[in-house]
Design a protein around this motif. Structure first.
Motif, PDB file in Angstrom:
ATOM      1  N   GLY A   1       0.812  -1.219   0.000  1.00 16.36           N
ATOM      2  CA  GLY A   1       0.000   0.000   0.000  1.00 16.36           C
ATOM      3  C   GLY A   1       0.838   1.260   0.000  1.00 16.36           C
ATOM      4  O   GLY A   1       2.016   1.244   0.366  1.00 16.36           O
ATOM      5  N   THR A   2       0.206   2.370  -0.396  1.00 15.91           N
ATOM      6  CA  THR A   2       0.860   3.687  -0.404  1.00 15.91           C
ATOM      7  C   THR A   2      -0.160   4.735   0.033  1.00 15.91           C
ATOM      8  O   THR A   2      -1.290   4.778  -0.470  1.00 15.91           O
ATOM      9  N   LEU A   3       0.273   5.580   0.971  1.00 14.06           N
ATOM     10  CA  LEU A   3      -0.555   6.689   1.463  1.00 14.06           C
ATOM     11  C   LEU A   3       0.137   7.991   1.060  1.00 14.06           C
ATOM     12  O   LEU A   3       1.308   8.204   1.400  1.00 14.06           O
ATOM     13  N   VAL A   4      -0.575   8.863   0.332  1.00 17.70           N
ATOM     14  CA  VAL A   4       0.023  10.091  -0.193  1.00 17.70           C
ATOM     15  C   VAL A   4      -0.829  11.293   0.206  1.00 17.70           C
ATOM     16  O   VAL A   4      -2.035  11.332  -0.074  1.00 17.70           O
ATOM     17  N   ALA A   5      -0.177  12.266   0.868  1.00 19.39           N
ATOM     18  CA  ALA A   5      -0.824  13.546   1.157  1.00 19.39           C
ATOM     19  C   ALA A   5      -0.512  14.506   0.026  1.00 19.39           C
ATOM     20  O   ALA A   5       0.660  14.754  -0.281  1.00 19.39           O
ATOM     21  N   LYS A   6      -1.524  15.054  -0.607  1.00 18.14           N
ATOM     22  CA  LYS A   6      -1.291  15.884  -1.783  1.00 18.14           C
ATOM     23  C   LYS A   6      -0.894  17.309  -1.434  1.00 18.14           C
ATOM     24  O   LYS A   6      -0.424  18.049  -2.292  1.00 18.14           O
ATOM     25  N   ASN A   7      -1.127  17.733  -0.173  1.00 18.44           N
ATOM     26  CA  ASN A   7      -0.629  19.048   0.210  1.00 18.44           C
ATOM     27  C   ASN A   7       0.866  18.918   0.486  1.00 18.44           C
ATOM     28  O   ASN A   7       1.288  18.201   1.386  1.00 18.44           O
ATOM     29  N   GLN A   8       1.674  19.609  -0.290  1.00 19.62           N
ATOM     30  CA  GLN A   8       3.119  19.393  -0.271  1.00 19.62           C
ATOM     31  C   GLN A   8       3.858  20.299   0.702  1.00 19.62           C
ATOM     32  O   GLN A   8       5.078  20.239   0.771  1.00 19.62           O
ATOM     33  N   TYR A   9       3.125  21.139   1.437  1.00 19.52           N
ATOM     34  CA  TYR A   9       3.793  22.099   2.306  1.00 19.52           C
ATOM     35  C   TYR A   9       3.256  21.998   3.731  1.00 19.52           C
ATOM     36  O   TYR A   9       2.075  21.741   3.949  1.00 19.52           O
ATOM     37  N   ASN A  10       4.137  22.223   4.680  1.00 18.21           N
ATOM     38  CA  ASN A  10       3.741  22.308   6.082  1.00 18.21           C
ATOM     39  C   ASN A  10       3.848  23.758   6.531  1.00 18.21           C
ATOM     40  O   ASN A  10       4.891  24.401   6.347  1.00 18.21           O
ATOM     41  N   ARG A  11       2.773  24.276   7.111  1.00 25.31           N
ATOM     42  CA  ARG A  11       2.740  25.667   7.590  1.00 25.31           C
ATOM     43  C   ARG A  11       2.978  25.677   9.096  1.00 25.31           C
ATOM     44  O   ARG A  11       2.052  25.599   9.895  1.00 25.31           O
ATOM     45  N   GLY A  12       4.244  25.758   9.491  1.00 18.37           N
ATOM     46  CA  GLY A  12       4.577  25.867  10.901  1.00 18.37           C
ATOM     47  C   GLY A  12       4.435  27.302  11.378  1.00 18.37           C
ATOM     48  O   GLY A  12       4.679  28.250  10.628  1.00 18.37           O
ATOM     49  N   VAL A  13       4.014  27.485  12.617  1.00 18.27           N
ATOM     50  CA  VAL A  13       3.840  28.823  13.183  1.00 18.27           C
ATOM     51  C   VAL A  13       4.519  28.876  14.544  1.00 18.27           C
ATOM     52  O   VAL A  13       4.343  27.972  15.374  1.00 18.27           O
ATOM     53  N   VAL A  14       5.313  29.933  14.771  1.00 21.47           N
ATOM     54  CA  VAL A  14       5.951  30.150  16.077  1.00 21.47           C
ATOM     55  C   VAL A  14       5.595  31.548  16.569  1.00 21.47           C
ATOM     56  O   VAL A  14       5.239  32.431  15.780  1.00 21.47           O
ATOM     57  N   LYS A  15       5.679  31.749  17.880  1.00 23.81           N
ATOM     58  CA  LYS A  15       5.412  33.057  18.491  1.00 23.81           C
ATOM     59  C   LYS A  15       6.621  33.495  19.293  1.00 23.81           C
ATOM     60  O   LYS A  15       7.186  32.716  20.067  1.00 23.81           O
ATOM     61  N   VAL A  16       7.022  34.753  19.131  1.00 23.97           N
ATOM     62  CA  VAL A  16       8.178  35.290  19.856  1.00 23.97           C
ATOM     63  C   VAL A  16       7.805  35.483  21.320  1.00 23.97           C
ATOM     64  O   VAL A  16       6.796  36.116  21.641  1.00 23.97           O
ATOM     65  N   VAL A  17       8.647  34.924  22.204  1.00 21.17           N
ATOM     66  CA  VAL A  17       8.407  35.067  23.649  1.00 21.17           C
ATOM     67  C   VAL A  17       9.363  36.058  24.289  1.00 21.17           C
ATOM     68  O   VAL A  17       9.007  36.736  25.256  1.00 21.17           O
ATOM     69  N   THR A  18      10.609  36.133  23.779  1.00 18.90           N
ATOM     70  CA  THR A  18      11.559  37.152  24.239  1.00 18.90           C
ATOM     71  C   THR A  18      12.393  37.597  23.048  1.00 18.90           C
ATOM     72  O   THR A  18      12.673  36.811  22.142  1.00 18.90           O
TER      73      THR A  18
END
Length: 712
Positions: free
Chosen positions: A162-179
């Motif tokens: 079997g093969t599982l494929v996610a067609k969205n090719q990008y990951n949208r990571g988000v960070v917040k500045v703390v200092t």
């Protein structure tokens, strides 16, 4: 119960994505928990966000703190042929799983008749759930619309492929500045999972990044609204003409997922040839937007359709211009103040032209808002009223009943018994709460009151150096210590500080007045069937007991003030409050009563518009005339006076002269007319021909009409 707490927005919003390939950003985890999980640094992971390639995206100051940053990567984990188990048992970790949002496919072959393959789904911190099972070779396609979702495959025998494929090719990571750190490095916490190298905590740099649209440096939105199941924000410091809409039904999620989903968050700048700061938004069939230069609408191309990221249109509507005070909705209109605060606009949506139109609600009350408004509220029961607080402490009210073609202004003043047009108390703000039988009108009022004898004695006791006749610093410090210990009130320590700052002589304290702010509730319009329950004084205190008494207490907040008294349905003598108490008197004789309304007096004055009757060839309003008689129709009223008012212009400054006669109204629940008030021998000819009704007693007066005879 409720509390005020900071909101951590998910997924944005962000400014435009970086387009310079050499400008890179990367997140590196620096320790602590949670730890890296496979290809991802999870929510809550801490570390540094570092810029390389010669750019300096950070301010290096506290202005960086709280800003979100998008760290976007091309995915290397979007495809897997690894099965979590060969016995179809529930997955226990994410080793063989991949994150999926958007379209995906799963293929399985071969599958023997007695064998089975399964697809598992896990969202956030939830457990694994069996999502699909397959008993024959399959090519399965679907779409995942939720975020933070993992999928995994399992099989009953290892001969199944079997093969599982996610067609969205990008990951949208988000960070917040703390200092803050420097112009190239900031200390951050992960808000939405960031891609890793699946081996270390080192940064995976990327040119696909964007700065958050909101923060200390760029500014935060200044107005908010709900529309079409989205939470909308608008008008930050750097982007005053931009609106941001949340994802549908997910009000703290501002992510635009790159998948083109109709439910994604929306960024909608006003499309116009000039920048205009958005002041407010209000939901109607389409969204109305008030900006500093003009008003707009926001809708889909077809107003019957919902707004989506790819189907939105802002259209200029009117040029009335909007102020920053938030509008109110009353009946069929949005009421909002013009930018300078001189006019009140009434905005309606015309379903035929599909546009908004604005009428000037102050057109016939020129100059009413020359003192700038500070606050606006609306009540709907028992009558439709708009309450506007002005800077000078006067509160104009606008009655609006469009189905009855009724609209008109009045002024609410407090402590105006000495001069009907000059109040001695000042409204600071107002708010309306929905009550059980009618809306409750709450106001903050500034009044000047005297110190009680007991309060005066307390302040005088701090005078340790009588020869100076002023409060000194040592005495102030002692007062502050006593306040901290709970033995001195905030009111008195504040007065002592004012005395010290202004070098007020202690010997003058016998007549010392202090401005005090009160939160007061307007008495209900409907006081019931008993006239003694009518409350028509300000800062009211009520005595209601089966035992009649002449000694009234509880008036400390009105120390030194003259109060009016309405007792057992009769007007008593005014009294001066001393030590928080008064003695009831009627015609100077001490008299007891069972139901007493006591408070500051005010004067009610009603004045008609200029007399106008259609005539040919010229209107009556422009002609010189004289009022010869006035009849007043009233209901549920007591006492009062009526007559005419003349504006005498032959003096240096001009004066207003009134010719009034006591009505002597008797209380009744049926309407009644006064006898005609003869005016033939008083006053004179003028153009206005104003009719006046006045009541300066602590009693109700409701005028239904005036019938006027004039001589032209």
């Amino acid at each position: 119960d409720w509390t005020i707490a900071s909101v951590v927005f998910k997924g944005g919003p962000f400014l435009e994505e970086n387009t310079t390939a050499a400008y890179l950003m990367g997140f590196a985890r620096t320790g602590g928990v949670p730890v890296r999980v496979g290809y991802y640094f999870p929510t809550g992971a801490t570390g540094t966000l570092t810029a390389t390639g010669g750019h300096t995206p950070f301010q290096g100051t506290t202005d960086d703190v709280g800003t979100l940053w998008l760290v976007k990567h091309a995915r290397t984990d979007n495809k897997t042929s690894t099965f979590d188990s060969d016995d179809n048992s529930i997955p226990t970790d994410l080793t063989a799983a991949i994150r999926i949002k958007g379209d995906y496919t799963a293929t399985f072959e071969p599958i023997a008749t007695t064998e089975e393959a399964k697809l598992w789904r896990k969202q956030g911190d939830g457990g694994w759930q069996e999502y699909r099972s397959f008993r024959e070779p399959t090519a399965y396609s679907a779409t995942e619309n939720e975020g933070d979702v993992y999928y995994a495959m399992s099989r009953s025998v290892n001969t199944i492929g079997g093969t599982l494929v996610a067609k969205n090719q990008y990951n949208r990571g988000v960070v917040k500045v703390v200092t803050h750190n420097s112009t190239t490095v900031a200390n951050v916490i992960v808000v939405d999972a960031v891609l890793s190298d699946n081996a270390t905590d080192a940064a995976v740099t990327t040119p696909m990044w964007a700065e958050g649209a909101w923060g200390e440096y760029r500014g935060y939105p200044r107005t908010v609204n709900f529309f079409e199941d989205r939470l909308w924000w608008a008008s930050s410091t750097n982007y005053p003409d931009t609106m941001w809409g949340s994802q549908t039904s997910d009000y703290e999620n501002m992510e635009y997922s790159d998948l083109g989903l109709d439910t994604d968050a929306i960024i909608a700048p006003l499309k116009d040839n000039e920048v205009s700061q958005i002041q407010w938004m209000m939901s109607r069939r389409v969204m109305a937007i008030g900006a500093a230069n003009r008003e707009y609408s926001l809708a889909a191309q077809n107003p019957e359709d919902p707004i989506t990221p790819l189907d939105k249109k802002s259209t200029p509507q009117t040029g009335f211009s909007s102020g920053s005070i938030q509008p109110v909705m009353l009946n069929d209109s949005i009421f909002f103040l013009q930018r300078q605060g001189k006019k009140l606009g009434a905005m309606k949506f015309d379903s035929v032209t599909e546009n908004f139109v604005v009428d000037d609600a102050t057109l016939l009350a020129y100059g009413l808002l020359d003192s700038p408004p500070t606050n606006i509220a609306v009540s709907r029961s028992p009558d439709s009223l708009i309450w506007v607080v002005r800077t000078d402490g006067v509160m104009p009210t606008f009655t609006y009943e469009p189905k009855e073609e009724v609209s008109g202004w009045g002024r609410q003043l407090t402590q105006n018994s000495a001069n009907v047009n000059i109040p001695l108390g000042f409204f600071e703000s107002t708010a309306v709460i929905h009550g059980t039988t009618e809306d409750e009108i709450w106001v903050c009022v500034r009044r000047s009151v005297f110190l009680t004898d007991a309060e005066l004695a307390i302040i005088l006791s701090y005078d340790t150096t009588p020869t100076n006749d002023v409060i000194d610093m040592l005495e102030i410090l002692q007062a502050l210590d006593d306040f901290a210990a709970g033995t001195l009130s905030l009111k008195l320590v504040t007065i002592m500080q004012d005395m010290w700052a202004e070098a007020t002589l202690i010997s003058s304290m016998g007549s010392y007045e202090e401005d005090v702010y009160y939160i007061e509730l307007f008495a209900p319009r409907d006081w019931g069937s008993d006239i003694e329950d009518a409350k028509f004084v300000d800062s009211l205190v009520t005595y209601d007991d089966v035992t009649a008494s002449s000694a009234m207490t509880g008036l400390d907040h009105l120390e030194g003030k003259t109060v009016s008294v309405f007792a057992d349905g009769v007007v008593f003598d005014d009294a001066v409050v001393a030590s928080g108490a008064i003695t009831l008197k009627k015609a100077t004789v001490i008299t007891t009563a069972s139901v007493v309304q006591m408070g500051l007096p005010y004067t009610m004055k009603g004045r008609s518009m200029r007399l106008a009757v259609p005539q040919s060839p010229s209107a009556l309003q422009t002609k010189i005339k004289r009022v010869t008689s006035v009849t007043t129709r009233y209901i549920r009223s007591l006492l009062g006076s009526a007559g005419v008012e003349y504006d005498i212009k032959d003096t240096e400054n001009g004066t207003v002269t009134e010719f009034l006669t006591d009505i002597g109204a008797l209380y009744s629940t049926e309407s009644a007319d006064t006898p005609k008030t003869d005016r033939a021998t008083e006053g004179g000819f003028n153009e206005e021909a104003y009719t006046v009704i006045l009541s300066d007693d602590p009693v109700p007066f409701t005028a239904l009409a005036t019938i006027t005879e004039v001589e032209v």
